[in-house]
Motif scaffolding. Structure first.
Motif: not given
Ligand code: NDP
Length: 272
Positions: A126-130, A150-152, A190-193, A198, A216, A239, A242
């Motif tokens: 994953g490469a999103g916010g988390a 990451n997917r992207t 750290a993906t939202a999958a 998924e 997470m 998570g 965390m």
């Molecule tokens: P974002 O929306 O910022 O990022 C989502 C990420 O997941 C991107 O890298 C995206 O890839 C990838 N993704 C989404 N769907 C899929 C899929 N079906 N298959 C593969 N990759 C996928 O979300 P966050 O980063 O904010 O959150 C991610 C996870 O972390 C969530 O489950 C959230 O609940 C958890 N979290 C837990 C915390 C804790 O304290 N335990 C704190 C913060 C978050 P792409 O770039 O290609 O779209």
């Protein structure tokens, strides 16, 4: 009594008031912590109103972590690196924005799971916010390598560029899920999958013998990613640790006291 809160929308699900109440009782701090539902278009006003009421600090959760960056008058290095703020301190100098999520994840891995990061091969899915929030705290522990998949792929490459100058040069690299090379001692999802049940499409060979797999996300039962990791011999961690540790970091920032987390984690787990 000093007042703190967590801003989010929705917010009813937040476990933060319970966590901070437990830390306050344990450390004898005279403070109150509550949930605050901020309107989607009224985060800044909600924060200002809380400051006017005498609020000393706040946590920030979905969807306001990016807006909190703009609201803060000063950012810590880790908040700037994460590009997101989850903790606000209301000081005489103004609003300070910090990010304790990454430090929380690292504390959970190193202190609670007892797995050192130093010298280890770490795979971050994953490469999103988390994901972005944990890169600097992981690099500070000097892993042998950190691969961000990451997917992207371009998003992961952007993180590599950002963190090259922050201790990542020669350590951090990026790829797509299909191009992950080798085995890893620590694999972090750290993906939202997991939210859609998924599993990121990675090969079972990413788990080195005895690897730690951390998702997470948390809930009553292991995520599909953790089930997948268990089938391939990994030790598992969700998570929740965390969450409890990022709260402990915020508590320390506000009160100057480090609370013990083990009992709080155990109590929350029993309630899942
Ligand atoms: P974002 O929306 O910022 O990022 C989502 C990420 O997941 C991107 O890298 C995206 O890839 C990838 N993704 C989404 N769907 C899929 C899929 N079906 N298959 C593969 N990759 C996928 O979300 P966050 O980063 O904010 O959150 C991610 C996870 O972390 C969530 O489950 C959230 O609940 C958890 N979290 C837990 C915390 C804790 O304290 N335990 C704190 C913060 C978050 P792409 O770039 O290609 O779209």
């Amino acid at each position: 009594m000093d007042r703190y809160c967590v801003f989010g929308n929705p917010i009813a699900h937040s476990k933060s008031p319970e966590i901070h109440a437990a830390y306050a009782a344990q450390t004898g701090q005279d403070m109150h912590y509550e949930r605050r539902l901020a309107p989607l278009d009224g985060f800044a006003e909600a924060v200002r109103a809380f400051i006017a009421e005498g609020g000393k600090g706040a946590n920030v959760t979905v969807p306001f972590k990016l807006e909190a960056v703009k609201l803060a008058q000063a950012l810590t290095i880790r908040a700037r690196a994460a590009g997101a703020v989850n903790t606000l301190v209301f000081s005489d100098e103004g609003i300070i924005g910090d990010n304790t999520d990454g430090a929380g994840l690292v504390a959970d891995i190193v202190n609670n799971a007892g797995v050192p990061i130093a010298g280890k091969r770490v795979l971050l899915l994953g490469a999103g916010g988390a994901a972005r929030g944990v890169v600097l705290p992981i690099l500070e522990h000097r892993p042998a390598r950190l691969v961000i998949a990451n997917r992207t792929v371009a998003t992961a490459e952007g993180l590599v560029e950002q963190f090259a100058a922050l201790g990542g040069e020669g350590v951090v690299s990026a790829c797509g899920f299909a191009d992950i090379d080798g085995a890893y001692d620590i694999v972090i999802n750290a993906t939202a999958a997991s939210l859609s049940a998924e599993v990121p499409p990675v090969a079972p060979s990413v788990f080195a013998p005895g690897a730690l797999a951390l998702d997470m996300m948390y809930g009553a039962s292991p995520t599909v990613f953790l089930q997948f990791a268990a089938r391939h011999g990994a030790q598992l961690r969700d998570g929740l640790g965390m969450l409890v540790e990022q709260a402990a970091e915020a508590f320390h920032l506000w009160r100057g006291v480090q609370p013990a987390t083990a009992d709080v984690l155990q109590k929350l787990r029993a309630q899942l």
